[in-house]
Design a protein around this motif. Sequence first.
Motif, PDB file in Angstrom:
ATOM      1  N   PHE A 125       0.858  -1.189  -0.153  1.00  0.00           N
ATOM      2  CA  PHE A 125      -0.157   0.107   0.116  1.00  0.00           C
ATOM      3  C   PHE A 125       0.939   1.264  -0.068  1.00  0.00           C
ATOM      4  CE2 PHE A 125      -1.962   3.106   3.005  1.00  0.00           C
ATOM      5  CZ  PHE A 125      -3.254   3.448   2.119  1.00  0.00           C
ATOM      6  N   PHE A 126       1.926   1.440   1.032  1.00  0.00           N
ATOM      7  CA  PHE A 126       2.819   2.540   0.924  1.00  0.00           C
ATOM      8  C   PHE A 126       3.604   2.485  -0.124  1.00  0.00           C
ATOM      9  CE2 PHE A 126       2.773   4.670   5.271  1.00  0.00           C
ATOM     10  CZ  PHE A 126       1.674   3.684   5.774  1.00  0.00           C
TER      11      PHE A 126
ATOM     12  N   MET B 142       0.043   1.105  15.788  1.00  0.00           N
ATOM     13  CA  MET B 142      -1.240   1.429  15.478  1.00  0.00           C
ATOM     14  C   MET B 142      -2.277   0.326  15.916  1.00  0.00           C
ATOM     15  SD  MET B 142      -0.969   4.105  13.841  1.00  0.00           S
ATOM     16  CE  MET B 142      -2.614   4.578  12.856  1.00  0.00           C
TER      17      MET B 142
ATOM     18  N   MET C 293       1.828   9.228  12.634  1.00  0.00           N
ATOM     19  CA  MET C 293       2.200   8.069  11.906  1.00  0.00           C
ATOM     20  C   MET C 293       2.859   8.265  10.533  1.00  0.00           C
ATOM     21  SD  MET C 293       1.133   5.419   9.484  1.00  0.00           S
ATOM     22  CE  MET C 293      -0.200   5.143   9.385  1.00  0.00           C
ATOM     23  N   LEU C 294       2.234   8.938   9.720  1.00  0.00           N
ATOM     24  CA  LEU C 294       2.299   9.337   8.498  1.00  0.00           C
ATOM     25  C   LEU C 294       3.352  10.147   8.333  1.00  0.00           C
ATOM     26  CD1 LEU C 294      -1.319   9.478   7.028  1.00  0.00           C
ATOM     27  CD2 LEU C 294       0.499   7.631   6.277  1.00  0.00           C
TER      28      LEU C 294
ATOM     29  N   PHE D  26      -6.675   1.286   6.696  1.00  0.00           N
ATOM     30  CA  PHE D  26      -6.435   0.872   8.300  1.00  0.00           C
ATOM     31  C   PHE D  26      -7.983   0.475   8.734  1.00  0.00           C
ATOM     32  CE2 PHE D  26      -2.293   1.114   9.926  1.00  0.00           C
ATOM     33  CZ  PHE D  26      -1.669   1.721   8.945  1.00  0.00           C
ATOM     34  N   ASP D  27      -9.007   1.194   8.344  1.00  0.00           N
ATOM     35  CA  ASP D  27     -10.307   0.989   8.812  1.00  0.00           C
ATOM     36  C   ASP D  27     -11.306  -0.158   7.901  1.00  0.00           C
ATOM     37  OD1 ASP D  27      -9.994   2.500  10.676  1.00  0.00           O
ATOM     38  OD2 ASP D  27     -11.356   4.039   9.967  1.00  0.00           O
TER      39      ASP D  27
ATOM     40  N   LYS E 277      -2.891   1.314  19.508  1.00  0.00           N
ATOM     41  CA  LYS E 277      -3.544   2.433  19.686  1.00  0.00           C
ATOM     42  C   LYS E 277      -5.134   2.026  19.156  1.00  0.00           C
ATOM     43  CE  LYS E 277      -0.471   6.244  18.987  1.00  0.00           C
ATOM     44  NZ  LYS E 277       0.283   6.602  17.994  1.00  0.00           N
ATOM     45  N   PHE E 278      -4.991   1.266  18.240  1.00  0.00           N
ATOM     46  CA  PHE E 278      -6.575   0.933  17.666  1.00  0.00           C
ATOM     47  C   PHE E 278      -6.799  -0.556  17.656  1.00  0.00           C
ATOM     48  CE2 PHE E 278      -5.181   5.202  15.962  1.00  0.00           C
ATOM     49  CZ  PHE E 278      -5.977   6.061  16.577  1.00  0.00           C
TER      50      PHE E 278
ATOM     51  N   ALA F  90      -5.423   6.525   4.044  1.00  0.00           N
ATOM     52  CA  ALA F  90      -4.769   5.736   5.014  1.00  0.00           C
ATOM     53  C   ALA F  90      -5.769   5.313   5.965  1.00  0.00           C
ATOM     54  CB  ALA F  90      -3.501   6.311   5.797  1.00  0.00           C
TER      55      ALA F  90
ATOM     56  N   ALA G 248      -8.538  12.755  17.718  1.00  0.00           N
ATOM     57  CA  ALA G 248      -7.518  11.587  18.203  1.00  0.00           C
ATOM     58  C   ALA G 248      -7.231  10.796  16.965  1.00  0.00           C
ATOM     59  CB  ALA G 248      -7.964  10.885  19.488  1.00  0.00           C
ATOM     60  N   LYS G 249      -8.019  10.187  16.254  1.00  0.00           N
ATOM     61  CA  LYS G 249      -7.751   9.250  15.445  1.00  0.00           C
ATOM     62  C   LYS G 249      -6.853   9.910  14.288  1.00  0.00           C
ATOM     63  CE  LYS G 249      -9.305   5.213  13.509  1.00  0.00           C
ATOM     64  NZ  LYS G 249     -10.230   4.050  13.509  1.00  0.00           N
TER      65      LYS G 249
ATOM     66  N   THR H 248      -6.822  -3.344  14.257  1.00  0.00           N
ATOM     67  CA  THR H 248      -6.193  -2.846  12.796  1.00  0.00           C
ATOM     68  C   THR H 248      -5.783  -4.014  11.995  1.00  0.00           C
ATOM     69  OG1 THR H 248      -5.713  -0.426  13.882  1.00  0.00           O
ATOM     70  CG2 THR H 248      -4.321  -1.173  12.214  1.00  0.00           C
TER      71      THR H 248
ATOM     72  N   ALA I  86      -3.473  10.624  15.177  1.00  0.00           N
ATOM     73  CA  ALA I  86      -2.575   9.466  15.287  1.00  0.00           C
ATOM     74  C   ALA I  86      -2.000   9.035  13.918  1.00  0.00           C
ATOM     75  CB  ALA I  86      -3.271   8.447  15.887  1.00  0.00           C
ATOM     76  N   PHE I  87      -3.000   9.205  13.027  1.00  0.00           N
ATOM     77  CA  PHE I  87      -2.495   8.882  11.548  1.00  0.00           C
ATOM     78  C   PHE I  87      -1.689   9.974  11.070  1.00  0.00           C
ATOM     79  CE2 PHE I  87      -4.483   5.138   9.934  1.00  0.00           C
ATOM     80  CZ  PHE I  87      -5.418   4.908  10.715  1.00  0.00           C
TER      81      PHE I  87
ATOM     82  N   MET J  25       5.666   0.317  13.253  1.00  0.00           N
ATOM     83  CA  MET J  25       4.680   1.385  13.023  1.00  0.00           C
ATOM     84  C   MET J  25       3.264   0.692  13.081  1.00  0.00           C
ATOM     85  SD  MET J  25       2.256   1.938  10.367  1.00  0.00           S
ATOM     86  CE  MET J  25       2.863   1.770   8.508  1.00  0.00           C
TER      87      MET J  25
ATOM     88  N   SER K  78      -8.513  -5.505  10.318  1.00  0.00           N
ATOM     89  CA  SER K  78      -9.021  -4.556   9.566  1.00  0.00           C
ATOM     90  C   SER K  78      -8.315  -4.462   8.215  1.00  0.00           C
ATOM     91  CB  SER K  78      -9.264  -3.133  10.356  1.00  0.00           C
ATOM     92  OG  SER K  78      -9.980  -2.440   9.350  1.00  0.00           O
ATOM     93  N   ILE K  79      -7.066  -4.390   8.353  1.00  0.00           N
ATOM     94  CA  ILE K  79      -6.130  -4.157   7.252  1.00  0.00           C
ATOM     95  C   ILE K  79      -6.475  -5.534   6.245  1.00  0.00           C
ATOM     96  CG2 ILE K  79      -3.893  -4.227   6.162  1.00  0.00           C
ATOM     97  CD1 ILE K  79      -3.064  -2.359   8.213  1.00  0.00           C
TER      98      ILE K  79
END
Lengths: 303, 303
Positions: free
Chosen positions: A179-180, A250, B246-247, B180-181, A253-254, B176, B238-239, A257, B242-243, A246, A260-261
């Motif tokens: 993805f990145f 994540m 990270m990014l 992630f979601d 924190k979530f 992103a 917050a979300k 994740t 955080a992204f 990374m 979900s990915i």
Amino acid sequence: MAKCDKCSNQSKFFLPYGPHKYCNKHFNSFFEKRFKKTIRKYKMLSKNEVIVVGVSGGKDSMVLLHLLEKFYSKEQTIKALSIDEGIPNYRNKAIKVALKEIKKRNIEFKLVSFKKKLGKTMVDVMKKTGRNKTIGSTCSYCGPFRRKLLNETAVEMNATKIATGHNLDDEVQSIAMNFFDNDLKRMARLGAITKGSKGFIPRIKPLYLAPEKEIIAYASLNKINHFSEECCPFSWQAKRNAFRTMLNEMETKFPGTFYSILSFFENLKPSIQKKEKTTFCKKCNTLSSGTLCSACLKLEKIN
Amino acid sequence: MAKCDKCSNQSKFFLPYGPHKYCNKHFNSFFEKRFKKTIRKYKMLSKNEVIVVGVSGGKDSMVLLHLLEKFYSKEQTIKALSIDEGIPNYRNKAIKVALKEIKKRNIEFKLVSFKKKLGKTMVDVMKKTGRNKTIGSTCSYCGPFRRKLLNETAVEMNATKIATGHNLDDEVQSIAMNFFDNDLKRMARLGAITKGSKGFIPRIKPLYLAPEKEIIAYASLNKINHFSEECCPFSWQAKRNAFRTMLNEMETKFPGTFYSILSFFENLKPSIQKKEKTTFCKKCNTLSSGTLCSACLKLEKIN
């Protein structure tokens, strides 16, 4: 202290993505049920398969071998295959651990080496790649060589499936890296199961839904011997390590994740999967996307 | 000190993703060329458009207004529209800055408020959402309300395009977060340009390829007044924060990550874009995916 979700015992494992709390016994059954469910969900096994397990000696492949033996050895034939890349002070040690465990289980086993099959160890490769930056990193040789020998030897062992120990973390790291990196083509090749074709044995990843931490816990709870030195001494894997860090942050924190990915990838896969034109390698006659397969291409580069 | 890539002056800007090194003058022309190229690449403008710029008073919208005025005011009609959400000590201050700038430029301007148009300020919304967690976060009301008023008022202003100040960082964060979601549907709605339809003005993001840092630098170099208090006092976000963190870390480690994620999205978009069934909102007759549009749905929730 919190109670197990399933009984009145004290919980020993907290899995935030559920959230689940389990005692030792119920963590074990949760882990094993998910393993069997993964195999059913992705239709990884039919009846009377010959499954060749790629065994490195690390936690993932040793847990995989243990679980396949425990739940599938009556219906299926399970064999093991180790590849010795010729990485001193590392793979030899890991294979020793694997061998001991395999002997206990009394299953058919084969060990093949880069040296014998390709005429080069990874030390030889490193000597070339270390001096010449234009021919790619050391690691970029190891993967194609390993996959080539895994497939060739599995054919000789009459395999109908190759099973590897790739876990959830590995898969999510690969998806995120693609993805990145904007690499849809590579992303399309990922997944729980890879279809086979002429001369190419289908591959399955039965630990695809198992988080790495839980594999470590399961190995420890069930006293599954494995070689636990973290990293290959030849590999810095700077990029994958950055993604691992990374993604772990994540997930902390979530929670959820990783799954979900994985779901994103699975929802996406049908629309990105194009039929790649395939042909056969002119040198070794294996399935290939070009005139030469990636292993033979790499061999030419260092010869 | 390193020299500019384009002249013999000392470089003041280092853009690692290129890498590029520019003096003030050549950074400016690089930034402006990319802006014009973005508009061409995504076919954002035809001849004789009426562009309504959504102006919040922040750096992005003020830079956008400046650039559209500088390069397109001869061929196109440029107007400005501000939405006052009723966030005390924040939007009122930002709009003051915007107004001053707009007056200087002598362009048609409209200011509409949540209070007058919807009967509620964001303070009213917060009073409801703060007490009742089941009706969603405060921020989830602001977006749909703002988009509704932006479109409705742009229609009144005879707009053919709505231009917003979304920058590269905003867009990559959204991509992103959807990755992630696991939200392919929302991801499919992103992009440099959104097609219009009956009653719905097409939207364009001319700063889509401009990194946030460079917008800040451009605003400072060109002395573009803007309101620079970082965050809305009602939003913790917050979300997204955080992204963002990270990014930004990944971009620092692997320069080019932002553009790479954007390319991934653009390669993917054709295969995930399904025609969403659309109808018209029963209450306000705006384009909607359900019986009520999301703004009217939200209004019902807090009334």
